[in-house]
Design an enzyme around this catalytic site. Sequence first.
Site: not given
Ligand code: PGU
Length: 449
Positions: A178, A259, A295
């Site tokens: 990510w 994570d 999510k």
């Molecule tokens: N860790 C991972 C692996 C993630 O995919 C995401 C969110 C987070 C942490 C952080 O999520 P929080 O909303 O802070 O609980 N990834 C999504 C959402 C968009 C973003 O980049 O924040 C995504 O589309 O990759």
Amino acid sequence: MHGRDASPPPSPADRRLTAIARHLEGSSAVDMDSIAASPTSASARNSVFDHVVRAPEDPILGVTVAYNKDASPVKLNLGVGAYRTEEGKPLVLNVVRRAEQMLVNNSSRVKEYLPIVGLADFNKLSAKLILGADSPAVQENRVTTVQCLSGTGSLRVGAEFLARHYHQRTIYIPQPTWGNHLKIFGLAGLSVKTYRYFCPSTRGLNFQGLLEDLGSAPSGAIVLLHACAHNPTGVDPTPQQWEQIRQLMRSKALLPFFDSAYQGFASGNLDIDAQPIRMFVADGGECFVAQSYAKNMGLYGERVGALSIVCRSADVASRVESQLKLVIRPMYSNPPIHGASIVAMILKDRNMFQEWTIELKAMADRIISMRQKLFDALRSRGTPGDWSHIIKQIGMFTFTGLNSEQVAFMTKEYHIYMTSDGRISMAGLSSRTVPHLADAIHAAVTRLA
Ligand code: PGU
């Protein structure tokens, strides 16, 4: 004191942070002296911020910005990892609506500040949700859990704590991962390195590369692990591979930082998805876990999450917690109350918990059914290539293998929005939109091979 610069000269660490911040803003170093010395009249000097360079949009959240500007009726946002219904609409879970109603109806509820570490019930229940209701670590009070601003905030608080109190300042993150991980850990002052994770030719795990890279990491290094449903690849180690990773990491005293942003979204089962973390906790060693309810409870904008640090004794855990408070207090003082109250209510009540797991499973199942539909649609079009990874990968995303040129083509010609690395959020698809996506992929791979 007036007019005196109270701040000490910047330390090497401060200078490194400034360099990272500049890099992230997309600007190169700015020569402040030449700006100050230039003979500009007061009227021409529009702003003291004239030198500020426009930063690029975020690689993930910027996709939604571009999507919102598109007037096409067929536009489709598969960028951000956010669940949509079959009708393409955001979903608020019934159980969440019910909990909110109960909170609103309860007139004894007030809006006082929470403690620095957040809502006590929420913290306890979150630790049990991820580590298991009967986890010895929880029962022995060896876990400190603090409520943070969703997954991102939990990672950041954990990173800041490590930068202040841990002897090894290097963290290994998977390649790819990510996009925000690099920034979160880098800005906290840790040195970020990568370990091999994904094999583009098999579109599966590069397990050998992973073992080699972690095997040559310095003793004590921190290792960021996706608990399940790896983002962006959708590729997770098997339970046997996790066991090998655990043994290797423990033998080298590498510190696991999990994570967990998708608990329940990979398999549809909360316990199965937490298994890798529980394996590490069961051996009695230290472990960090960042949890997000964005999510799995659909609480994206409520920013609800938790950081748990599993320690070897209750005494250490309570000292660690006292220091976490010093990290949190100057950042945002204390976390918001509403989302955490919803989560605590659902986790505490047997019936509501049950209702949640059913709704969660339905989301996971709909995503899995989209995988099959997209795979079938490509096969029926005779689209060149092996697309079986679409059904093999796990969680919210498919890492399609489409390149940035093909992605740009699909956006321009088909109004389909996704991240330039070829990641598709399967949760944004519906039976209605699968044919449109399949047409776009077919055209992209046949025209831009
Ligand atoms: N860790 C991972 C692996 C993630 O995919 C995401 C969110 C987070 C942490 C952080 O999520 P929080 O909303 O802070 O609980 N990834 C999504 C959402 C968009 C973003 O980049 O924040 C995504 O589309 O990759």
